[in-house]
Design a protein around this motif. Structure first.
Motif, PDB file in Angstrom:
ATOM      1  N   ARG A  75       0.839  -1.208   0.000  1.00  0.00           N
ATOM      2  CA  ARG A  75       0.000   0.000   0.000  1.00  0.00           C
ATOM      3  C   ARG A  75       0.873   1.257   0.000  1.00  0.00           C
ATOM      4  N   ASN A 124      -7.673   3.933  15.492  1.00  0.00           N
ATOM      5  CA  ASN A 124      -7.770   2.544  15.974  1.00  0.00           C
ATOM      6  C   ASN A 124      -8.879   2.406  17.013  1.00  0.00           C
TER       7      ASN A 124
ATOM      8  N   PHE B  12      -4.386   6.608   8.609  1.00  0.00           N
ATOM      9  CA  PHE B  12      -5.211   5.423   8.380  1.00  0.00           C
ATOM     10  C   PHE B  12      -4.388   4.249   7.872  1.00  0.00           C
ATOM     11  N   GLY B  13      -3.307   4.574   7.170  1.00  0.00           N
ATOM     12  CA  GLY B  13      -2.417   3.507   6.689  1.00  0.00           C
ATOM     13  C   GLY B  13      -1.753   2.753   7.824  1.00  0.00           C
ATOM     14  N   GLY B  14      -1.714   3.370   8.997  1.00  0.00           N
ATOM     15  CA  GLY B  14      -1.033   2.734  10.125  1.00  0.00           C
ATOM     16  C   GLY B  14      -1.961   2.040  11.098  1.00  0.00           C
ATOM     17  N   ILE B  15      -3.201   1.799  10.703  1.00  0.00           N
ATOM     18  CA  ILE B  15      -4.136   1.155  11.644  1.00  0.00           C
ATOM     19  C   ILE B  15      -3.665  -0.240  12.006  1.00  0.00           C
ATOM     20  N   ASP B  16      -4.194  -0.735  13.098  1.00  0.00           N
ATOM     21  CA  ASP B  16      -3.768  -2.035  13.635  1.00  0.00           C
ATOM     22  C   ASP B  16      -3.944  -3.180  12.635  1.00  0.00           C
ATOM     23  N   ASP B  17      -3.027  -4.128  12.745  1.00  0.00           N
ATOM     24  CA  ASP B  17      -3.092  -5.333  11.905  1.00  0.00           C
ATOM     25  C   ASP B  17      -4.443  -6.027  12.000  1.00  0.00           C
ATOM     26  N   ARG B  18      -4.981  -6.048  13.224  1.00  0.00           N
ATOM     27  CA  ARG B  18      -6.205  -6.841  13.417  1.00  0.00           C
ATOM     28  C   ARG B  18      -7.354  -6.328  12.555  1.00  0.00           C
ATOM     29  N   PHE B  19      -7.377  -5.007  12.312  1.00  0.00           N
ATOM     30  CA  PHE B  19      -8.460  -4.475  11.485  1.00  0.00           C
ATOM     31  C   PHE B  19      -8.250  -4.860  10.014  1.00  0.00           C
ATOM     32  N   ILE B  20      -6.984  -4.867   9.620  1.00  0.00           N
ATOM     33  CA  ILE B  20      -6.670  -5.249   8.236  1.00  0.00           C
ATOM     34  C   ILE B  20      -6.994  -6.732   8.029  1.00  0.00           C
ATOM     35  N   LEU B  21      -6.611  -7.522   9.010  1.00  0.00           N
ATOM     36  CA  LEU B  21      -6.836  -8.964   8.906  1.00  0.00           C
ATOM     37  C   LEU B  21      -8.327  -9.297   8.964  1.00  0.00           C
TER      38      LEU B  21
END
Lengths: 184, 351
Positions: A75, A124, B12-21
């Protein structure tokens, strides 16, 4: 192959590390990149850069999730490529960013790393507070930059329903940021 | 605006992995729990609903009037402050797990209908009677006061703004109730776990009963022309909570659209006002029907007879409109379209 094994291959500087990663994640990585760039060749180049970036980052980094780590790298690289491409061209990245732009405070102070991290933490927390369905819609639209019809299909909802939901989520985010002192 | 995008990208590009997953796959709706017999439930409903409705004791004074009840389909109507007629049709045919239909359940049906009416017509002031005063005091009335309005004036202002920007004449609501559960131990536990009552100024010890509705196929139709689509197919997959507090039933605090209502309250006062900002569009009239002028088959404008006078299909026009744009779909063919209030229309030379 499991993610841990692929990460281990990177640590061992194995020549099959990148092919193993590509075999498992090329499709989603390409998808992330293509939605930002809207150009197949550019996206393919970015994926190659992504592999190189991951090769350089692991080690020392040991990502908790190889998938999200790789997507994040793809990204970022794709967005940087986008910046170098035609600025006037409106693609899904531009559109999705413009859509949400109204909710994000414009302030030079946020440019500082610390402020940026605070904003990310706030995002978050806000995402955490959402219902799973809303979180899915928001992340797919603004992180993965999926087009609305694709999200609608995945959610078995109409396009209009997704648009409505996104409108309301953006307003909620606006309020959330405002309450926390962001200069919206 | 571009700097907004840059900041968003970075943050927003740095949001937590868990949200991406977790966004790799769509979330699954909670599995519908079927309890009891449909036949038994229908029998109870058939017997009790007409009785309860005619008693009139449980109507919250919000003006719902029953149109008909037949074959587990309940239809009610009410009129909003600025004349918008709301028709609510509730399909109760699939309900299971209802062992004892009580007045509270009909109150809650109406409350949910009113919430949808408010949501769909953008008149969020219609929601206020669905929440306790304590809640409104901390979330809404303080904002009224800041804006220099009394409670009544604040509500009036919200309704007025909504009716100016979204002058729907008829909102039709259709939804299906798939389950009603009262004081179910697991759902009640979840209610207290998920809903922050204290934050809303509610004393949890005063809550005497919790009711949970599950819905599907929640749709809104506007003026026989436009539709919201199935708006809550999944959002309300986990249902909506109602609770009895100090002897009255209320909708769970998380349903209050306080942010939206405050936006409407301030509309026209803030400079510049997002809602009242005007934009201009050029195009060809493709239809004039049901109080709307449609431009290029995709943008519908509220246009009363006065505004639409002298125009016909095929005319090249420019439309000045309020930038409070609602996205919907056309009932006829599902085509996506936008809806806004026209301020003025002018004929333009097509050349």
């Amino acid at each position: 192959m499991e993610d841990e094994k692929i990460i281990e291959l990177f640590f061992q500087r194995s020549e099959i590390a990148i092919p193993s990663l590509a075999q498992k994640y090329e499709k989603p990585l390409f998808s992330v990149s293509y939605r930002i760039l809207q150009n197949r060749e550019d996206a393919q180049e970015c994926i190659k850069d992504t592999y190189l970036g991951i090769w350089n980052a692991i080690p020392p980094t040991r990502p908790a999730s190889l998938y999200s780590f790789a997507c994040r790298v793809a990204r970022n690289i794709s967005i940087n490529r986008h910046k170098h491409n035609c600025a006037a061209k409106r693609n899904s990245y531009t559109v999705s960013i413009e859509e949400i732009g109204d909710c994000i405070p414009a302030s030079n102070t946020v440019a500082e790393d610390f402020e940026l991290q605070l904003l990310t933490d706030t995002l978050n927390q806000w995402l955490e507070s959402l219902r799973p369905q809303n979180r899915y819609i928001f992340v797919r639209r603004y992180w993965y930059m999926d087009p609305v019809p694709q999200i609608a299909t995945a959610m078995k909802m109409s396009d209009a329903a997704i648009y409505l939901r996104l409108d309301r989520l953006k307003k909620k985010l606006y309020k959330y940021l405002k309450e926390r002192g962001y200069p919206v | 605006m571009k700097s907004f995008g840059e900041q968003l990208n970075n943050a927003f590009g740095g949001i937590d992995d868990r949200f991406i997953l977790s966004a790799q796959n769509p979330p699954k709706s909670e599995k519908r729990i079927l309890l009891g017999s449909i036949a038994a439930a229908l029998c109870v409903l058939l017997v009790l609903i007409p009785f309860l409705v005619t008693q009139g004791t449980f109507l919250r004074g919000d003006g719902w009037e029953q149109v008909f009840y037949e074959a587990a389909t309940l239809q009610k109507k009410k009129t909003g402050p600025y004349g918008t007629l709301c028709m609510m049709t509730v399909n109760l045919g699939d309900i299971s797990g209802v062992t004892e239909y009580q007045p509270a359940e009909d109150v809650c049906l109406e409350m949910f209908g009113q919430w949808l009416f408010s949501w769909g017509s953008m008149d969020y002031s219609l929601q206020f009677s669905l929440f306790p005063e304590e809640h409104l005091e901390s979330y809404v009335y303080q904002e009224f006061e800041k804006a220099g309005y009394t409670k009544e004036q604040g509500m009036e202002k919200i309704s007025q703004t909504a009716s100016e920007l979204f002058p729907f004449r008829k909102v039709e609501i259709q939804y299906t109730v798939t389950a009603i559960k009262r004081d179910d131990p697991e759902l009640t536990r979840r209610f207290f776990q998920r809903i922050n009552l204290e934050k809303a100024g509610i004393d949890p010890n005063e809550v005497t009963s919790v009711l949970h509705y599950s819905f599907e196929q929640v749709r809104l139709y506007y003026d026989g022309l436009l539709s919201s689509g199935n708006i809550f197919d999944d959002e309300l997959g986990s249902g909506v909570y109602f609770y009895e507090y100090k002897g009255k039933w209320y909708l769970a605090p998380n349903m209050l659209e306080d942010d939206m209502s405050i936006d409407l309250l301030h509309a026209g006062k803030k400079k510049p006002s997002t809602y009242y900002e005007q934009k201009k569009l050029w195009g060809t009239i493709t239809s004039i029907e049901n109080g709307y002028i449609c431009i290029d088959d995709s943008f519908y404008f509220f246009a009363d007879e006065e505004l639409a006078k002298g125009y016909r299909e095929g005319d090249s026009v420019s439309v000045r409109y309020y930038n409070a744009v609602y996205r919907m779909e056309r009932i006829e063919d599902g085509k996506k379209c936008k809806v806004a209030r026209a301020v003025s229309i002018k004929k333009e030379d097509p050349s």
